[in-house]
Design a protein around this motif. Structure first.
Motif, PDB file in Angstrom:
ATOM      1  N   TYR A 168       0.832  -1.212   0.000  1.00 27.97           N
ATOM      2  CA  TYR A 168       0.000   0.000   0.000  1.00 27.97           C
ATOM      3  C   TYR A 168       0.868   1.264   0.000  1.00 27.97           C
ATOM      4  O   TYR A 168       0.662   2.171  -0.825  1.00 27.97           O
ATOM      5  CB  TYR A 168      -0.900  -0.042   1.230  1.00 27.97           C
ATOM      6  CG  TYR A 168      -1.734   1.197   1.475  1.00 27.97           C
ATOM      7  CD1 TYR A 168      -2.717   1.593   0.563  1.00 27.97           C
ATOM      8  CD2 TYR A 168      -1.553   1.958   2.633  1.00 27.97           C
ATOM      9  CE1 TYR A 168      -3.488   2.729   0.799  1.00 27.97           C
ATOM     10  CE2 TYR A 168      -2.319   3.085   2.875  1.00 27.97           C
ATOM     11  CZ  TYR A 168      -3.287   3.475   1.952  1.00 27.97           C
ATOM     12  OH  TYR A 168      -4.052   4.593   2.189  1.00 27.97           O
ATOM     13  N   LEU A 169       1.868   1.297   0.893  1.00 27.04           N
ATOM     14  CA  LEU A 169       2.726   2.489   0.980  1.00 27.04           C
ATOM     15  C   LEU A 169       3.495   2.699  -0.322  1.00 27.04           C
ATOM     16  O   LEU A 169       3.729   3.832  -0.734  1.00 27.04           O
ATOM     17  CB  LEU A 169       3.688   2.375   2.169  1.00 27.04           C
ATOM     18  CG  LEU A 169       3.046   2.509   3.552  1.00 27.04           C
ATOM     19  CD1 LEU A 169       4.095   2.302   4.645  1.00 27.04           C
ATOM     20  CD2 LEU A 169       2.365   3.868   3.733  1.00 27.04           C
ATOM     21  N   SER A 170       3.870   1.599  -0.980  1.00 21.34           N
ATOM     22  CA  SER A 170       4.631   1.750  -2.232  1.00 21.34           C
ATOM     23  C   SER A 170       3.774   2.465  -3.277  1.00 21.34           C
ATOM     24  O   SER A 170       4.299   3.087  -4.193  1.00 21.34           O
ATOM     25  CB  SER A 170       5.127   0.394  -2.738  1.00 21.34           C
ATOM     26  OG  SER A 170       4.045  -0.339  -3.281  1.00 21.34           O
ATOM     27  N   ARG A 171       2.452   2.404  -3.154  1.00 23.09           N
ATOM     28  CA  ARG A 171       1.558   3.085  -4.105  1.00 23.09           C
ATOM     29  C   ARG A 171       1.222   4.509  -3.663  1.00 23.09           C
ATOM     30  O   ARG A 171       1.168   5.416  -4.475  1.00 23.09           O
ATOM     31  CB  ARG A 171       0.255   2.291  -4.262  1.00 23.09           C
ATOM     32  CG  ARG A 171       0.386   1.080  -5.154  1.00 23.09           C
ATOM     33  CD  ARG A 171      -0.965   0.422  -5.401  1.00 23.09           C
ATOM     34  NE  ARG A 171      -1.382  -0.383  -4.271  1.00 23.09           N
ATOM     35  CZ  ARG A 171      -2.442  -0.166  -3.519  1.00 23.09           C
ATOM     36  NH1 ARG A 171      -3.224   0.858  -3.768  1.00 23.09           N
ATOM     37  NH2 ARG A 171      -2.725  -0.962  -2.508  1.00 23.09           N
ATOM     38  N   ILE A 172       0.981   4.710  -2.350  1.00 23.63           N
ATOM     39  CA  ILE A 172       0.406   6.003  -1.929  1.00 23.63           C
ATOM     40  C   ILE A 172       1.416   6.971  -1.318  1.00 23.63           C
ATOM     41  O   ILE A 172       1.084   8.122  -1.056  1.00 23.63           O
ATOM     42  CB  ILE A 172      -0.789   5.804  -0.962  1.00 23.63           C
ATOM     43  CG1 ILE A 172      -0.322   5.238   0.375  1.00 23.63           C
ATOM     44  CG2 ILE A 172      -1.861   4.907  -1.583  1.00 23.63           C
ATOM     45  CD1 ILE A 172      -0.388   6.210   1.492  1.00 23.63           C
ATOM     46  N   ALA A 173       2.634   6.477  -1.046  1.00 26.47           N
ATOM     47  CA  ALA A 173       3.596   7.351  -0.361  1.00 26.47           C
ATOM     48  C   ALA A 173       4.771   7.700  -1.265  1.00 26.47           C
ATOM     49  O   ALA A 173       5.129   6.927  -2.155  1.00 26.47           O
ATOM     50  CB  ALA A 173       4.097   6.674   0.910  1.00 26.47           C
ATOM     51  N   VAL A 174       5.347   8.878  -1.036  1.00 24.38           N
ATOM     52  CA  VAL A 174       6.640   9.195  -1.640  1.00 24.38           C
ATOM     53  C   VAL A 174       7.630   9.338  -0.496  1.00 24.38           C
ATOM     54  O   VAL A 174       7.258   9.762   0.596  1.00 24.38           O
ATOM     55  CB  VAL A 174       6.645  10.526  -2.437  1.00 24.38           C
ATOM     56  CG1 VAL A 174       6.047  10.325  -3.803  1.00 24.38           C
ATOM     57  CG2 VAL A 174       5.943  11.640  -1.684  1.00 24.38           C
ATOM     58  N   GLY A 175       8.891   8.995  -0.771  1.00 29.17           N
ATOM     59  CA  GLY A 175       9.895   9.134   0.276  1.00 29.17           C
ATOM     60  C   GLY A 175      10.640   7.841   0.458  1.00 29.17           C
ATOM     61  O   GLY A 175      10.495   6.895  -0.314  1.00 29.17           O
ATOM     62  N   ASP A 176      11.470   7.816   1.495  1.00 31.33           N
ATOM     63  CA  ASP A 176      12.321   6.661   1.744  1.00 31.33           C
ATOM     64  C   ASP A 176      12.567   6.537   3.237  1.00 31.33           C
ATOM     65  O   ASP A 176      11.789   7.059   4.036  1.00 31.33           O
ATOM     66  CB  ASP A 176      13.635   6.828   0.978  1.00 31.33           C
ATOM     67  CG  ASP A 176      14.273   8.190   1.260  1.00 31.33           C
ATOM     68  OD1 ASP A 176      14.036   8.728   2.366  1.00 31.33           O
ATOM     69  OD2 ASP A 176      14.994   8.732   0.398  1.00 31.33           O
ATOM     70  N   SER A 177      13.695   5.904   3.583  1.00 31.18           N
ATOM     71  CA  SER A 177      13.957   5.640   4.993  1.00 31.18           C
ATOM     72  C   SER A 177      14.143   6.935   5.797  1.00 31.18           C
ATOM     73  O   SER A 177      14.133   6.922   7.023  1.00 31.18           O
ATOM     74  CB  SER A 177      15.189   4.744   5.135  1.00 31.18           C
ATOM     75  OG  SER A 177      16.294   5.380   4.525  1.00 31.18           O
ATOM     76  N   ALA A 178      14.293   8.074   5.097  1.00 31.50           N
ATOM     77  CA  ALA A 178      14.424   9.352   5.815  1.00 31.50           C
ATOM     78  C   ALA A 178      13.049   9.940   6.149  1.00 31.50           C
ATOM     79  O   ALA A 178      12.958  10.939   6.865  1.00 31.50           O
ATOM     80  CB  ALA A 178      15.223  10.334   4.989  1.00 31.50           C
ATOM     81  N   GLY A 179      11.986   9.338   5.626  1.00 32.54           N
ATOM     82  CA  GLY A 179      10.645   9.834   5.922  1.00 32.54           C
ATOM     83  C   GLY A 179       9.758   9.782   4.694  1.00 32.54           C
ATOM     84  O   GLY A 179      10.245   9.906   3.575  1.00 32.54           O
ATOM     85  N   ALA A 180       8.466   9.591   4.933  1.00 35.77           N
ATOM     86  CA  ALA A 180       7.528   9.444   3.810  1.00 35.77           C
ATOM     87  C   ALA A 180       6.401  10.460   3.928  1.00 35.77           C
ATOM     88  O   ALA A 180       6.084  10.945   5.009  1.00 35.77           O
ATOM     89  CB  ALA A 180       6.966   8.027   3.807  1.00 35.77           C
ATOM     90  N   LYS A 181       5.811  10.766   2.760  1.00 36.43           N
ATOM     91  CA  LYS A 181       4.655  11.663   2.709  1.00 36.43           C
ATOM     92  C   LYS A 181       3.530  10.949   1.993  1.00 36.43           C
ATOM     93  O   LYS A 181       3.774  10.159   1.078  1.00 36.43           O
ATOM     94  CB  LYS A 181       5.015  12.895   1.875  1.00 36.43           C
ATOM     95  CG  LYS A 181       5.345  14.122   2.703  1.00 36.43           C
ATOM     96  CD  LYS A 181       5.435  15.309   1.747  1.00 36.43           C
ATOM     97  CE  LYS A 181       5.878  16.518   2.365  1.00 36.43           C
ATOM     98  NZ  LYS A 181       6.106  17.329   3.188  1.00 36.43           N
ATOM     99  N   ASN A 182       2.308  11.271   2.385  1.00 39.05           N
ATOM    100  CA  ASN A 182       1.134  10.768   1.685  1.00 39.05           C
ATOM    101  C   ASN A 182       0.973  11.605   0.415  1.00 39.05           C
ATOM    102  O   ASN A 182       0.809  12.823   0.494  1.00 39.05           O
ATOM    103  CB  ASN A 182      -0.083  10.910   2.612  1.00 39.05           C
ATOM    104  CG  ASN A 182      -1.355  10.366   1.992  1.00 39.05           C
ATOM    105  OD1 ASN A 182      -1.518  10.365   0.773  1.00 39.05           O
ATOM    106  ND2 ASN A 182      -2.258   9.912   2.849  1.00 39.05           N
TER     107      ASN A 182
END
Ligand code: PLP
Length: 388
Positions: free
Chosen positions: A135-149
């Motif tokens: 799910y996160l791979s589809r709806i989030a941008v970012g990486d191990s430093a932090g993600a955004k919806n």
């Protein structure tokens, strides 16, 4: 063959015995030791925050858990403090299962966050790391430093793992997902005092965790909770916030943050000291009761009893049957059990269907829906088990 409600009631009766009066789901087990310790606390005159009982309760709890703890007024307050101390900020989205007690999501809102509902896996009924990762791979941008919806633009800051009915959830998989997206892992261990994942006590795996000592939990202080963390600084900060953020001083009132009045009172801690002394007894009784449920339901096709997951130790706080997903069956069984005096209960109403959380972001929640239709909690008081 279809499952018959009468067979379920009969199997419960074989485990817990015939009844003279209705039997609740979970009743506290209080002995003379608890009465004596509370009386001592009253005699000491220190019934509120001073005196020795809160420190003593924290010492004993910390020995059980294997890490530092800060005792609070209840589990919801403990979870809120754990989230704040771990770094959740106003406007952050926090991933929480839709299948949990409402307090998990309420704590996120009180901490200023936005609950973002995720689905569970069908074995332990905890957050599903594989589904959440996809799910996160589809709806989030970012990486191990932090993600955004992507669609709301808000940070997705943390993930709350819940150990449902005392069974440790898939912590290793969830820690991987948290690492991949820079999420803070916080554990709602309200139900899992005495439960371990690969030898580590639940609550100590993530950045911070919360226990509850409400009247229906395995150990009670009447009302109470505790924050737990391996990180002594985080824990000290949570304790400081819980005690009005007052800088210790003999007479001065100086507060270095907007604090909370969330400290556990001594009266509750005194009860908790005596209860913690009996945790081993409660764990043995509950394990024995769970074994009897498992044997009684082994004979009923299509019904299973939730059991300890691999690499984990469960406290067996609340036994749960998993019924076939058949329209109307759960209601029929509930009615039959109640008529016979067994106060069994369905699990929680999925949180995303409740009015206060209807507008929260969420993923597809098929397993949450299934669990709500198929999980039945059965009487699990320690007094029903045999202490060995
Ligand atoms: C009991 C419980 C809480 C809240 O604890 P309180 O002490 O009642 O505030 C939070 N989460 C879960 C999963 C619980 O079972």
């Amino acid at each position: 063959m279809a499952v018959r409600p009468a067979d379920i009631t009969a199997a419960i009766a074989r485990v817990v015995g015939a009844l003279k009066s209705p039997l609740g789901l979970h009743e506290p087990d209080l002995s003379e030791a608890e009465a004596a310790t509370v009386a001592e606390c009253v005699e000491s005159g220190w019934v509120s925050y001073g005196g020795r009982y809160v420190d003593e309760f924290e010492d004993r709890l910390s020995t059980v858990v294997g890490g530092p703890v800060a005792a609070t007024v209840n589990g919801t307050a403990a979870l809120e403090l754990a989230l704040v101390a771990a770094g959740v900020r106003p406007g952050d989205e926090v991933l929480v299962p839709a299948f949990t007690f409402a307090a998990t999501a309420a704590a996120v809102v009180h901490a200023g966050g936005v609950p973002h509902f995720v689905d569970i896996e069908p074995e332990r009924l905890g957050v599903d790391p594989i589904a959440v990762d996809a799910y996160l791979s589809r709806i989030a941008v970012g990486d191990s430093a932090g993600a955004k919806n992507k669609s709301t633009g808000r940070p997705i800051r943390a993930l709350v793992a819940v150990h449902v009915f005392g069974h440790p959830c898939e912590l290793a998989g969830l820690a991987d997902v948290a690492g991949k997206y820079g999420l803070i892992l916080v554990e709602d261990a309200a139900e899992s005092l005495g439960s371990r994942h690969q030898g580590t006590h639940t609550g100590l795996f993530g950045a911070a965790g919360a226990f509850s000592f409400n009247g229906n939990k395995i150990v009670t202080t009447g009302g109470g909770g505790a924050v737990v963390s391996r990180d002594a600084d985080l824990l000290a900060h949570a304790r400081h916030l819980s005690t009005t953020a007052k800088i210790p001083h003999a007479w001065e009132y100086r507060h270095d943050a907007v604090g909370y009045n969330y400290r556990m009172p001594a009266l509750n801690a005194a009860l908790g000291c005596a209860q913690l002394d009996r945790l081993g007894e409660f764990l043995a009784a509950k394990r024995e009761l769970a074994e009897r449920y498992s044997a009684a339901f082994a004979e009923i096709d299509g019904v299973s009893v939730m059991a300890e997951p691999p690499h984990a130790e469960s406290n067996y706080w609340l036994n749960a049957l998993i019924l076939p997903d058949v329209e109307g069956l759960l209601e029929d069984i509930l009615a039959h059990n109640h008529a016979a005096g067994y106060r069994t209960r369905p699990a929680w109403t999925p949180l995303h269907t409740l009015a206060p959380y209807a507008d929260c972001p969420r993923m597809e929640l098929p397993e949450t829906g299934r669990a709500a239709r198929t999980v039945l909690n059965v009487p699990s008081s320690a007094a029903l088990g045999c202490r060995r």
